[in-house]
Design an enzyme around this catalytic site. Structure first.
Site, PDB file in Angstrom:
ATOM      1  N   ASP A 107      -4.023   5.100   8.839  1.00 26.39           N
ATOM      2  CA  ASP A 107      -4.469   3.731   9.103  1.00 26.39           C
ATOM      3  C   ASP A 107      -3.400   2.764   8.606  1.00 26.39           C
ATOM      4  O   ASP A 107      -3.438   2.306   7.476  1.00 26.39           O
ATOM      5  CB  ASP A 107      -5.811   3.482   8.414  1.00 26.39           C
ATOM      6  CG  ASP A 107      -6.428   2.149   8.813  1.00 26.39           C
ATOM      7  OD1 ASP A 107      -5.809   1.413   9.602  1.00 26.39           O
ATOM      8  OD2 ASP A 107      -7.525   1.830   8.326  1.00 26.39           O
ATOM      9  N   TRP A 108      -2.435   2.480   9.464  1.00 25.42           N
ATOM     10  CA  TRP A 108      -1.327   1.564   9.154  1.00 25.42           C
ATOM     11  C   TRP A 108      -1.439   0.374  10.100  1.00 25.42           C
ATOM     12  O   TRP A 108      -1.000   0.441  11.242  1.00 25.42           O
ATOM     13  CB  TRP A 108       0.017   2.258   9.340  1.00 25.42           C
ATOM     14  CG  TRP A 108       0.314   3.344   8.345  1.00 25.42           C
ATOM     15  CD1 TRP A 108      -0.452   3.741   7.284  1.00 25.42           C
ATOM     16  CD2 TRP A 108       1.480   4.172   8.315  1.00 25.42           C
ATOM     17  NE1 TRP A 108       0.155   4.756   6.600  1.00 25.42           N
ATOM     18  CE2 TRP A 108       1.352   5.043   7.213  1.00 25.42           C
ATOM     19  CE3 TRP A 108       2.620   4.267   9.120  1.00 25.42           C
ATOM     20  CZ2 TRP A 108       2.317   5.997   6.883  1.00 25.42           C
ATOM     21  CZ3 TRP A 108       3.584   5.215   8.799  1.00 25.42           C
ATOM     22  CH2 TRP A 108       3.440   6.064   7.689  1.00 25.42           C
ATOM     23  N   GLU A 109      -1.995  -0.721   9.619  1.00 24.65           N
ATOM     24  CA  GLU A 109      -2.313  -1.838  10.506  1.00 24.65           C
ATOM     25  C   GLU A 109      -1.523  -3.107  10.236  1.00 24.65           C
ATOM     26  O   GLU A 109      -1.737  -4.120  10.902  1.00 24.65           O
ATOM     27  CB  GLU A 109      -3.808  -2.164  10.398  1.00 24.65           C
ATOM     28  CG  GLU A 109      -4.735  -1.017  10.759  1.00 24.65           C
ATOM     29  CD  GLU A 109      -6.196  -1.406  10.656  1.00 24.65           C
ATOM     30  OE1 GLU A 109      -6.599  -2.372  11.331  1.00 24.65           O
ATOM     31  OE2 GLU A 109      -6.932  -0.756   9.891  1.00 24.65           O
ATOM     32  N   GLU A 110      -0.606  -3.083   9.267  1.00 25.85           N
ATOM     33  CA  GLU A 110       0.051  -4.320   8.866  1.00 25.85           C
ATOM     34  C   GLU A 110       1.030  -4.837   9.908  1.00 25.85           C
ATOM     35  O   GLU A 110       1.235  -6.045  10.023  1.00 25.85           O
ATOM     36  CB  GLU A 110       0.758  -4.132   7.521  1.00 25.85           C
ATOM     37  CG  GLU A 110      -0.173  -3.746   6.377  1.00 25.85           C
ATOM     38  CD  GLU A 110      -1.267  -4.774   6.157  1.00 25.85           C
ATOM     39  OE1 GLU A 110      -0.971  -5.985   6.162  1.00 25.85           O
ATOM     40  OE2 GLU A 110      -2.438  -4.363   6.003  1.00 25.85           O
TER      41      GLU A 110
END
Length: 417
Positions: free
Chosen positions: A127-130
């Site tokens: 979960d890498w949303e930046e």
């Protein structure tokens, strides 16, 4: 110990990256419902038992967020993900091109080695949303990554003119972002080759922020579709796709099915990129509405879980936050919702999907709508428990099977996704 073991693991992984591993196998069921809710406190602290297994919901032992049936890695839990904090503080360099990739991979390998057993075969979600790995996808608050990349280019290439520096910023960001995401997946798959590795919210769709006009179609935004096509390398490197079908709080219920359908259809489109057989698609479903905190209604479940099953997804991942298990009262609310609403619907859909698979596809494939737009066609049992009519469904065969009803064996590894 970390610094000694990490590089050694990465070296072994690097030697195996070209091994040509087949896609991992998914449990032999046409539709799976997985529990990604941190509900362990309900029984451990408050004595409230959540009967997930009895309801056909796959959960980790003890109902922990991370475990051997599925796991999710947030931005600070795997390697050295670069990002900017709320106050602009740079973590791990802030931008991908400022990150020492070898150090990131060494730490990620160490963490995977120690958190997942060698035979791990469940979904493993990053979960890498930046930021978005494509320059054009970083708009709004994400423009900070464009600005930081330009500043990086000005520092690294001081003799270039501004236009050339901007080009270096753009290409440097995209190349480093791709290497970071691609190599992380490769290391993960080499260490735990049976896991279903992929990134949460990929592919995107861009259909959730349209106005409430009556002409809402649910179709994905053209620019988002173009970016997804550019991300061919990400789909080729993944072993599963995890799109989000969280229902937007302001979207009228009449549009929910169109919203979900087009998000899933885009996932099905890119699932074929770089693979002989389409990747399994497991959609993320949020158990509560974001603003009100209300649990999904029966109709919400039909338009999210039910539509996912009817369109041929491999399953859904049910997500919730710590608030659902923050007190004994909240745990009982969750328990009652499970027993009265969610659980019976999950049992209905999973049993119907299994029945259709055996009746129409010889148990070697999953049923999916012949016409994705046939909004009334669902994999549901009748109220008395009898089987439905599956004439509106055709077969999507598992790997190793072919034919209109998946009756023809084909050479190659069997996959039941």
């Amino acid at each position: 110990m970390t610094t000694q073991l990490g590089p050694a693991l990465v070296l072994g992984v690097a030697l195996c990256l070209g091994c040509g591993q087949p896609l991992p196998q998914v449990p032999e069921r046409p539709f799976s419902v997985l529990w990604n809710v941190p509900s362990a406190h309900c029984e451990a602290r408050f004595g409230v038992h959540l009967p997930l297994n009895a309801l056909g919901i796959i959960a980790n032992r003890g109902q922990h967020f991370h475990g051997q049936n599925m796991t999710i890695f947030y931005k600070n839990q795997l390697g050295l993900y670069p990002y900017f904090g709320p106050r602009g503080t740079a973590h791990n360099g802030g931008i991908p091109q400022a990150l020492p990739l070898d150090r990131h991979l060494a730490l990620a390998a160490y963490q995977i080695h120690h958190s997942l057993r060698p035979g791990f075969a469940g979904p493993a979600v990053l979960d890498w949303e930046e930021w978005c790995p494509l320059w054009a996808g970083n708009w709004g608050r994400r423009r900070a990554y464009q600005a930081a990349s330009w500043a990086w280019a000005q520092q690294v290439f001081p003799d270039l003119d501004p236009q050339e520096q901007l080009y270096k910023a753009y290409t440097g960001f995209e190349q480093a972002a791709r290497a970071l995401m691609e190599d992380t997946l490769r290391v993960a798959q080499a260490l735990r080759p049976h896991g279903l590795w992929g990134f949460y919210h990929y592919p995107a769709c861009g259909n959730g922020w349209h106005s409430m006009a009556s002409n809402y179609t649910g179709r994905c935004h053209a620019a988002t579709l173009a970016r997804n096509t550019q991300l061919h390398w990400l789909w080729a490197a993944s072993s599963a796709l995890f799109p989000s079908i969280y229902l937007p709080p302001r979207l009228p219920p009449a549009h929910h099915q169109a919203f979900v359908r087009h998000r899933l259809e885009e996932a099905f489109r890119v699932a074929l990129v770089g693979h002989r057989h389409p990747l399994p698609v497991l959609a993320y479903v949020r158990l509560t509405h974001r603003r009100s905190g209300r649990f999904l209604s029966q109709d919400d479940l039909v338009q999210s879980i039910g539509v996912s099953a009817a369109l041929g997804a491999a399953g859904v991942v049910l997500w919730g936050d710590l608030s659902l298990s923050s007190s004994e009262e909240e745990c009982w609310h969750l328990h009652d919702y499970l027993v009265d609403t969610l659980g019976p619907y999950v049992i209905n859909v999973t049993r119907a999907a299994m029945a259709c698979s055996h009746q129409r596809c010889h148990g070697h494939g999953r049923c999916a709508r012949r016409d994705p737009g046939q909004m009334e066609a669902f994999l549901h049992l009748w109220p008395d428990g009898s089987l439905g009519d599956w004439k509106s469904f055709s077969c999507h065969c598992y790997w190793g099977w072919a034919g209109p009803t998946c009756q023809e064996p084909r050479p190659g590894p069997k996959e039941a996704v």
